[in-house]
Design a protein around this motif. Structure first.
Motif, PDB file in Angstrom:
ATOM      1  N   SER A  73       0.852  -1.185   0.053  1.00 17.67           N
ATOM      2  CA  SER A  73       0.095   0.107  -0.001  1.00 17.67           C
ATOM      3  C   SER A  73       1.030   1.309   0.104  1.00 17.67           C
ATOM      4  CB  SER A  73      -0.993  -0.067   1.371  1.00 17.67           C
ATOM      5  OG  SER A  73      -0.125  -0.059   2.350  1.00 17.67           O
ATOM      6  N   TYR A  74       2.151   1.267   0.681  1.00 12.17           N
ATOM      7  CA  TYR A  74       3.228   2.320   0.558  1.00 12.17           C
ATOM      8  C   TYR A  74       3.267   2.501  -0.823  1.00 12.17           C
ATOM      9  CZ  TYR A  74       6.922   5.323   2.143  1.00 12.17           C
ATOM     10  OH  TYR A  74       7.349   6.342   2.364  1.00 12.17           O
ATOM     11  N   ILE A  75       3.855   1.680  -1.591  1.00 12.09           N
ATOM     12  CA  ILE A  75       4.062   1.992  -3.094  1.00 12.09           C
ATOM     13  C   ILE A  75       2.938   2.504  -3.976  1.00 12.09           C
ATOM     14  CG2 ILE A  75       4.691   1.118  -5.192  1.00 12.09           C
ATOM     15  CD1 ILE A  75       6.561  -1.057  -3.650  1.00 12.09           C
ATOM     16  N   ASN A  77       0.361   4.170  -2.624  1.00  9.72           N
ATOM     17  CA  ASN A  77       0.110   5.719  -2.272  1.00  9.72           C
ATOM     18  C   ASN A  77       1.103   6.622  -2.872  1.00  9.72           C
ATOM     19  OD1 ASN A  77      -1.860   4.748  -0.667  1.00  9.72           O
ATOM     20  ND2 ASN A  77      -0.674   4.570   1.241  1.00  9.72           N
ATOM     21  N   PHE A  78       2.292   5.967  -3.092  1.00  9.60           N
ATOM     22  CA  PHE A  78       3.582   6.633  -3.780  1.00  9.60           C
ATOM     23  C   PHE A  78       3.191   7.010  -5.158  1.00  9.60           C
ATOM     24  CE2 PHE A  78       7.314   7.005  -5.957  1.00  9.60           C
ATOM     25  CZ  PHE A  78       8.034   8.159  -5.465  1.00  9.60           C
ATOM     26  N   LEU A  79       2.735   5.869  -5.776  1.00  7.17           N
ATOM     27  CA  LEU A  79       2.383   6.097  -7.178  1.00  7.17           C
ATOM     28  C   LEU A  79       1.250   6.877  -7.353  1.00  7.17           C
ATOM     29  CD1 LEU A  79       3.336   2.556  -8.280  1.00  7.17           C
ATOM     30  CD2 LEU A  79       4.505   4.469  -8.725  1.00  7.17           C
ATOM     31  N   GLU A  80       0.144   6.952  -6.354  1.00  7.96           N
ATOM     32  CA  GLU A  80      -1.230   7.536  -6.911  1.00  7.96           C
ATOM     33  C   GLU A  80      -0.925   9.003  -6.601  1.00  7.96           C
ATOM     34  OE1 GLU A  80      -3.975   6.442  -7.937  1.00  7.96           O
ATOM     35  OE2 GLU A  80      -3.571   4.522  -8.235  1.00  7.96           O
ATOM     36  N   LYS A  81      -0.139   9.692  -5.599  1.00 10.13           N
ATOM     37  CA  LYS A  81      -0.319  10.980  -5.200  1.00 10.13           C
ATOM     38  C   LYS A  81       0.299  11.896  -6.172  1.00 10.13           C
ATOM     39  CE  LYS A  81       2.023  13.583  -1.553  1.00 10.13           C
ATOM     40  NZ  LYS A  81       3.348  13.532  -0.437  1.00 10.13           N
ATOM     41  N   PHE A 101      12.758  -1.911   3.615  1.00  7.15           N
ATOM     42  CA  PHE A 101      12.129  -3.082   3.060  1.00  7.15           C
ATOM     43  C   PHE A 101      11.773  -2.701   1.641  1.00  7.15           C
ATOM     44  CE2 PHE A 101       8.147  -4.889   1.596  1.00  7.15           C
ATOM     45  CZ  PHE A 101       8.404  -6.212   1.703  1.00  7.15           C
ATOM     46  N   LEU A 102      11.359  -1.664   1.242  1.00  9.38           N
ATOM     47  CA  LEU A 102      11.120  -1.211   0.059  1.00  9.38           C
ATOM     48  C   LEU A 102      12.167  -1.037  -0.912  1.00  9.38           C
ATOM     49  CD1 LEU A 102       7.934   1.287   0.638  1.00  9.38           C
ATOM     50  CD2 LEU A 102       7.997  -1.116  -0.257  1.00  9.38           C
ATOM     51  N   GLY A 103      13.401  -0.608  -0.140  1.00  6.37           N
ATOM     52  CA  GLY A 103      14.702  -0.391  -0.899  1.00  6.37           C
ATOM     53  C   GLY A 103      15.111  -1.830  -1.441  1.00  6.37           C
ATOM     54  N   SER A 104      15.142  -2.678  -0.365  1.00  4.84           N
ATOM     55  CA  SER A 104      15.884  -3.983  -0.759  1.00  4.84           C
ATOM     56  C   SER A 104      14.792  -4.623  -1.920  1.00  4.84           C
ATOM     57  CB  SER A 104      15.804  -4.724   0.699  1.00  4.84           C
ATOM     58  OG  SER A 104      14.559  -4.937   1.260  1.00  4.84           O
ATOM     59  N   CYS A 184      -4.985   5.049 -10.691  1.00  3.80           N
ATOM     60  CA  CYS A 184      -4.607   5.003 -12.022  1.00  3.80           C
ATOM     61  C   CYS A 184      -3.742   3.590 -12.379  1.00  3.80           C
ATOM     62  CB  CYS A 184      -3.446   6.085 -12.206  1.00  3.80           C
ATOM     63  SG  CYS A 184      -1.965   5.951 -11.150  1.00  3.80           S
ATOM     64  N   GLU A 185      -3.480   3.520 -13.846  1.00  2.00           N
ATOM     65  CA  GLU A 185      -2.901   2.329 -14.330  1.00  2.00           C
ATOM     66  C   GLU A 185      -1.504   2.000 -13.668  1.00  2.00           C
ATOM     67  OE1 GLU A 185      -1.855   0.061 -18.394  1.00  2.00           O
ATOM     68  OE2 GLU A 185      -2.735   1.956 -18.421  1.00  2.00           O
ATOM     69  N   LYS A 186      -1.068   0.951 -13.262  1.00  2.00           N
ATOM     70  CA  LYS A 186       0.343   0.834 -12.943  1.00  2.00           C
ATOM     71  C   LYS A 186       1.001  -0.439 -13.551  1.00  2.00           C
ATOM     72  CE  LYS A 186      -1.360   1.417  -8.763  1.00  2.00           C
ATOM     73  NZ  LYS A 186      -2.665   2.204  -9.411  1.00  2.00           N
ATOM     74  N   VAL A 187       2.301  -0.486 -13.652  1.00  2.00           N
ATOM     75  CA  VAL A 187       3.002  -1.724 -14.206  1.00  2.00           C
ATOM     76  C   VAL A 187       4.207  -1.956 -13.648  1.00  2.00           C
ATOM     77  CG1 VAL A 187       3.947  -2.753 -16.320  1.00  2.00           C
ATOM     78  CG2 VAL A 187       1.504  -1.638 -16.588  1.00  2.00           C
ATOM     79  N   ILE A 188       4.504  -3.140 -13.067  1.00  2.00           N
ATOM     80  CA  ILE A 188       5.771  -3.435 -12.518  1.00  2.00           C
ATOM     81  C   ILE A 188       6.616  -4.381 -13.745  1.00  2.00           C
ATOM     82  CG2 ILE A 188       6.815  -4.783 -10.624  1.00  2.00           C
ATOM     83  CD1 ILE A 188       4.439  -4.706  -9.192  1.00  2.00           C
ATOM     84  N   LYS A 189       7.746  -3.907 -14.006  1.00  2.00           N
ATOM     85  CA  LYS A 189       8.831  -4.602 -14.848  1.00  2.00           C
ATOM     86  C   LYS A 189       9.867  -4.994 -14.161  1.00  2.00           C
ATOM     87  CE  LYS A 189      11.611  -2.507 -17.754  1.00  2.00           C
ATOM     88  NZ  LYS A 189      12.323  -1.747 -18.573  1.00  2.00           N
ATOM     89  N   LEU A 190      10.163  -6.168 -14.125  1.00  2.00           N
ATOM     90  CA  LEU A 190      11.443  -6.850 -13.680  1.00  2.00           C
ATOM     91  C   LEU A 190      12.352  -7.446 -14.694  1.00  2.00           C
ATOM     92  CD1 LEU A 190       8.936  -7.475 -11.362  1.00  2.00           C
ATOM     93  CD2 LEU A 190      10.747  -8.407 -10.190  1.00  2.00           C
ATOM     94  N   GLU A 191      13.604  -6.637 -14.923  1.00  2.00           N
ATOM     95  CA  GLU A 191      14.475  -7.140 -15.716  1.00  2.00           C
ATOM     96  C   GLU A 191      15.527  -8.218 -15.169  1.00  2.00           C
ATOM     97  OE1 GLU A 191      17.831  -5.401 -18.752  1.00  2.00           O
ATOM     98  OE2 GLU A 191      16.134  -4.072 -18.087  1.00  2.00           O
ATOM     99  N   ILE A 192      15.227  -9.429 -15.683  1.00  2.00           N
ATOM    100  CA  ILE A 192      16.227 -10.559 -15.031  1.00  2.00           C
ATOM    101  C   ILE A 192      17.491 -10.458 -15.959  1.00  2.00           C
ATOM    102  CG2 ILE A 192      16.593 -12.900 -14.423  1.00  2.00           C
ATOM    103  CD1 ILE A 192      13.349 -12.911 -14.468  1.00  2.00           C
TER     104      ILE A 192
END
Length: 577
Positions: A73-75, A77-81, A101-104, A184-192
């Motif tokens: 929820s913290y992320i 709120n950060f993206l919706e603000k 936690f979020l940084g790691s 709003c629309e949000k997308v997570i991209k993890l590049e391995i």
């Protein structure tokens, strides 16, 4: 078959040795070839399973990271603000990245995480960006058009070419659409890290070529098809596939192809050609020479046995001289020699045995006559004792008459040579006769009690076995004590055991004497009868003999208090009697 033994052995060698060896060698070659193929197939299956385990583990780790970020929820709120100025965003971004936690979660050496949101107040850069920045990319359009929330994409990124060199990428894409939220629309991209995955596969040191493909494209392999700057190539080695394993990852099916090694089994056999020729030599020529030696050894000695067996009709058997070897035939020859020697000896001694039997028969008759003569002698003694007893009664010397009667009972028990076993009732008569005589001697210093359970009276025991211990109690217990004493004789049954107890209240014994007598009773033997305490040793030895050493002795004694000896022996059954 009317063949000689020599020919029979050669036929046996060809049919039972050469022919089976040829079949066995052929079967072994076929088994080696089959086992080689089976082992190669097994190795390919293990290789594919190990690669599957690695790939699933790698991508599951990325998926777990994406799920963690999606639920934060913290992320959210950060993206919706909505940020007033870029400076406000940068200040908020730095505070956000400082969260442990979020940084790691979004910073890893193997996975690069970037989150995009349809929020134009975000500043592109770092780990966050706007949807407008990626709207025209192939990977975004793929995720947008897919109904799934998460997509694993092997992606050749040439979007910014030639400004940015194209390269292969592995992307794990996740829509941030947690059901409990709206926004709003949000997308997570993890590049391995594609290069690290290739290095990990190379470090596994697979001996066979292995490929991970999808839709005919080689995505990962341990060959030279992993150049980072080239697009994924077509898989063209279908003829060399040895094993195929399908794996499912996030709705897509991938194939793991393991190529078989050409002529691996034949190459293994080629390495063992010298060994094969050596085995052929060992399996043919060497058995032939050994068979020849065995043939000569068997036929010669069997012929020798045949000659000596021809002498069985003569008065004396002929023995075999110079027996050679140490096998079954030589043992048979040695056994024949022993049989011949014993047979010849029996022939010589049969007449002596008949003469000895006649002498033993004569000696037995003489012994029976002597026994009858010995039986007559006590008869005169008993008649004399009876005359003395009657004379004492006539003169009214009743104590003397009673003493003579008890003496006669004891003497008759001693000279009764017919059977060593007597009922307990008769043994108790003798015990009471003996104690009655001792009562005349000790007077008031001796009192006694004899107790026998009714069902024990007819049980047989060796005669004089109880009175021996009673006599020992009188002599060593009561005689050396000044004050009055008691002797108790108790006989009872305990299940299938007969229990005999002889107790006195005499002077008792010390511990060393108790241990010595216990040892004498338990280890009574003919040799030890010469060492002392003949009466007790004799009684114990006879009890051990009649019970097959199943009798148990125990002794308890205390100085100044008295002594008790307990004897436990099994009751004879009808079969044992």
């Amino acid at each position: 078959m009317n063949f000689s033994l020599k020919k029979k052995l050669r036929i046996f060698y060809i049919v039972c040795v050469i022919f089976p060896l040829m079949l066995t060698d052929g079967f072994i070659l076929h088994s080696v070839f089959t086992a080689g193929r089976a082992q190669q197939q097994h190795d390919m299956e293990n290789l594919a399973s190990a690669l599957q385990y690695y790939v699933i583990g790698t991508f599951e780790q990325a998926a777990a990271t994406a799920d963690t970020l999606n639920l934060s929820s913290y992320i959210e709120n950060f993206l919706e603000k909505r940020y007033e100025t870029p400076l406000d965003y940068v200040t908020e971004y730095q505070e956000f990245m400082n969260q442990s936690f979020l940084g790691s979660s979004i910073n890893s050496g193997d996975v690069r995480v970037t989150i995009y949101a349809d929020n134009n107040t975000l500043v592109n850069g770092g780990r966050f960006g706007t949807i407008d920045k990626i709207r025209d990319t192939t990977w975004y359009q793929t995720l947008k058009q897919d109904d799934r929330d998460a997509v694993l994409l092997f992606y050749y990124d040439d979007w910014q070419s030639p400004a940015v060199a194209p390269k292969r990428k592995i992307l794990f894409l996740r829509k941030m659409n947690f059901a409990a939220r709206r926004g709003c629309e949000k997308v997570i991209k993890l590049e391995i890290n594609y290069s690290k995955v290739i290095r990990d596969i190379d470090k596994m040191n697979y001996e066979l070529p292995v490929f991970i493909c999808k839709d005919g494209k080689v995505l990962l392999s341990n060959t030279k098809d992993n150049y980072l700057g080239q697009d994924f190539s077509e898989f063209t080695m279908q003829k060399n596939i040895g094993y195929v394993k399908d794996i499912s990852l996030y709705g897509d099916t991938y194939q793991i192809y393991v190529l078989r090694q050409k002529d691996a089994v034949w190459k293994q056999l080629a390495k063992n050609v010298p060994l094969l020729f050596f085995l052929i030599f060992i399996n043919t020529l060497l058995p032939f020479f050994l068979m020849t030696l065995i043939e000569r050894s068997v036929t010669v000695r069997i012929a020798q046995l045949g000659k000596v067996f021809d002498s069985v009709d003569s008065e004396k058997l002929i023995e075999i001289k110079n027996v050679q070897g140490d096998d079954e035939i030589s043992q048979l020859m040695h056994n024949y020699n022993r049989m011949a020697d014993r047979t010849n000896g029996l022939i010589q001694t049969v007449y002596k045995d008949k003469l000895r039997e006649r002498e033993m028969s004569l000696a037995k008759k003489n012994a029976e006559l002597l026994a009858l003569h010995v039986q007559i002698n006590p008869h005169f003694l008993f008649n004399a004792l009876e005359s003395i007893r009657m004379h004492s009664i006539l003169k009214e010397e009743f104590e003397t008459a009673d003493m003579v009667e008890r003496l006669a009972i004891m003497e008759r028990q001693n000279v009764d040579w017919g059977n060593d076993d007597i009922p307990i009732s008769r043994e108790m008569d003798f015990v009471e006769a003996y104690l009655g005589l001792q009562k005349y001697r000790f007077g008031d210093r001796l009192s006694y009690s004899v107790s026998v359970e009714p069902d024990c009276e007819n049980i047989c025991i060796p005669k004089l076995s109880v009175v021996t211990f009673v006599e020992n109690a009188c002599v060593h217990g009561i005689e050396s004590k000044v004050t009055p004493g008691w002797i108790f004789v108790r006989i009872s049954k305990d299940d299938d055991m007969l229990c005999i107890e002889v107790e006195d209240t005499g002077k008792g014994m010390n511990e060393d004497m108790v241990r010595e007598i216990q040892d004498q009773m338990e280890n009574a033997s003919i040799d030890r009868l010469k060492q002392g305490r003949v009466g007790i040793m004799n009684a114990c030895l006879r009890l051990k003999l009649v019970t097959d050493d199943r009798v148990c002795f125990s002794i308890e004694s205390e100085e100044g208090v008295g002594t008790m000896i307990q004897i436990r022996l099994p009751i004879k059954t009808n079969d044992e009697k």
